[in-house]
Design an enzyme around this catalytic site. Structure first.
Site, short mmCIF file in Angstrom:
data_model
loop_
_atom_site.label_atom_id
_atom_site.label_comp_id
_atom_site.label_asym_id
_atom_site.label_seq_id
_atom_site.Cartn_x
_atom_site.Cartn_y
_atom_site.Cartn_z
N LYS A 154 0.81 -1.18 -0.01
CA LYS A 154 0.41 -0.47 -0.29
C LYS A 154 1.02 0.67 -0.02
O LYS A 154 1.76 1.46 1.17
CB LYS A 154 -1.11 0.19 1.18
CG LYS A 154 -1.93 1.05 1.39
CD LYS A 154 -2.50 1.52 2.44
CE LYS A 154 -1.99 1.56 3.91
NZ LYS A 154 -1.94 3.12 3.96
N ASP A 167 -3.52 4.09 -1.82
CA ASP A 167 -4.64 4.57 -0.52
C ASP A 167 -3.84 6.15 -0.46
O ASP A 167 -3.81 6.94 0.03
CB ASP A 167 -3.87 3.89 0.64
CG ASP A 167 -4.58 4.32 1.78
OD1 ASP A 167 -5.95 4.68 2.03
OD2 ASP A 167 -4.09 4.11 3.20
N LYS A 195 -7.56 7.85 -0.48
CA LYS A 195 -8.58 8.35 -0.10
C LYS A 195 -9.30 9.56 -0.97
O LYS A 195 -9.77 11.08 -0.16
CB LYS A 195 -8.76 8.26 0.98
CG LYS A 195 -8.51 7.19 1.56
CD LYS A 195 -8.12 7.66 3.63
CE LYS A 195 -8.01 6.30 4.54
NZ LYS A 195 -6.13 6.25 4.10
N ASP A 200 -13.36 15.08 -2.98
CA ASP A 200 -13.41 16.95 -3.95
C ASP A 200 -14.89 16.30 -4.77
O ASP A 200 -16.36 15.68 -4.30
CB ASP A 200 -12.29 16.68 -4.29
CG ASP A 200 -11.76 18.29 -4.17
OD1 ASP A 200 -13.14 19.04 -4.46
OD2 ASP A 200 -11.17 18.54 -4.18
N GLN A 254 -15.79 15.85 -10.27
CA GLN A 254 -15.19 16.13 -11.74
C GLN A 254 -14.05 15.90 -10.95
O GLN A 254 -12.61 15.25 -11.54
CB GLN A 254 -15.07 17.78 -12.33
CG GLN A 254 -14.68 17.15 -13.27
CD GLN A 254 -14.79 18.27 -14.22
OE1 GLN A 254 -15.42 19.96 -13.11
NE2 GLN A 254 -15.03 19.16 -15.53
N THR A 273 -10.97 3.55 11.09
CA THR A 273 -10.75 3.05 12.36
C THR A 273 -10.27 3.47 13.74
O THR A 273 -10.05 2.57 14.57
CB THR A 273 -10.09 1.63 12.16
OG1 THR A 273 -8.21 2.24 10.98
CG2 THR A 273 -10.64 0.85 11.02
N ARG A 298 3.02 -1.49 10.63
CA ARG A 298 4.37 -1.62 11.95
C ARG A 298 4.67 -2.91 12.12
O ARG A 298 6.02 -3.59 12.42
CB ARG A 298 4.28 -0.76 13.25
CG ARG A 298 3.70 0.62 12.84
CD ARG A 298 3.61 1.28 13.73
NE ARG A 298 1.90 1.43 12.99
CZ ARG A 298 1.77 2.97 13.41
NH1 ARG A 298 1.66 3.16 15.05
NH2 ARG A 298 0.01 2.71 13.37
#
Length: 232
Positions: free
Chosen positions: A32, A59, A61, A64, A67, A121, A211
């Site tokens: 990722k 990733d 996200k 907005d 368009q 999360t 981690r």
């Protein structure tokens, strides 16, 4: 069967991310690339990871106006990423625009999966309340999942604690779960966590792990141990 593990390369520079990638086997995991690494390194790091055999989950996200998100998703798809995501809270028009923009883009020989973030999360009921959302986390997740399904997305980012219910409601969805921690590992900054085996049993399809692998003394060994935990 391809590994369900996605290793989060949460680094501030290309060199550190590639150094970690060199310790991992692309047959055992995907990787990722998030906001920190992408901001520091740009699209080049995606190409470098792909050249090492890794499929990449981008990733970022996106959230907005429709368009703007559509154009960003199309550019991301053209990078040949395996998966990318948007925020479901951007609304149905934004989700539909993203879906339309990704459709038919097969830069790496396949169309990338387009998934939506429901509730991060790191958020619990108290945190949602501070945002003016006074329904439970469960209800908010289900509301955003339904919106994503209506827009034709491929899946969701969700907590493993919501996975079982979401699989019942939307069996067609792939579910991508962060907040995964081995039983002996602390929760760090995640609040809604679960072990790998429990998350898969609950209905998660892909597990994002950072981690517990990247900070381990031997990342390759940690990755193998987590794969074994998934299988067991």
């Amino acid at each position: 069967m391809k590994s369900p593990l996605i290793v989060a390369l949460d680094y501030a520079d290309t060199a550190a991310a590639l150094a970690m990638a060199e310790l991992l086997d692309p047959r055992q995991c995907r990787v990722k690339v998030g906001k920190e690494l992408f901001t520091a390194s740009g699209p080049k790091v995606i190409e470098q990871l792909q050249n090492r055999g890794f499929e990449v989950f981008l990733d970022l996200k996106f959230h907005d106006i429709p368009q703007t998100v559509a154009k960003a998703c199309q550019v991301a798809a053209r990078l040949g990423v395996w998966m990318l995501n948007v925020h479901a809270s951007g609304g149905k028009a934004m989700l539909e625009a993203a879906r339309e923009a990704v459709d038919g883009v097969t830069a790496s020989g396949h169309q990338p999966l387009l998934i939506a973030v429901t509730v991060l999360t790191s958020l619990d009921a108290d945190a949602l309340g501070q945002l003016g959302v006074h329904d439970s986390v469960k209800l908010q997740v289900e509301r955003l999942a339904a919106l994503s399904a209506e827009a034709g997305l491929d899946g969701l980012v969700c907590s493993a604690q919501e996975a079982s219910r979401l699989k019942q409601l939307h069996p067609e969805f792939c579910l991508v779960t962060p907040g995964i921690r081995p039983a002996q590992h602390g929760a760090d900054d995640q609040r809604r966590t679960m072990t790998p085996g429990a998350a898969l049993a609950a209905g998660s399809d892909y597990l994002v792990i950072g981690r517990p692998i990247t900070a381990a003394p031997d990342p390759a060994e940690a990755l193998s141990a987590l794969l074994a935990a998934c299988a067991g």
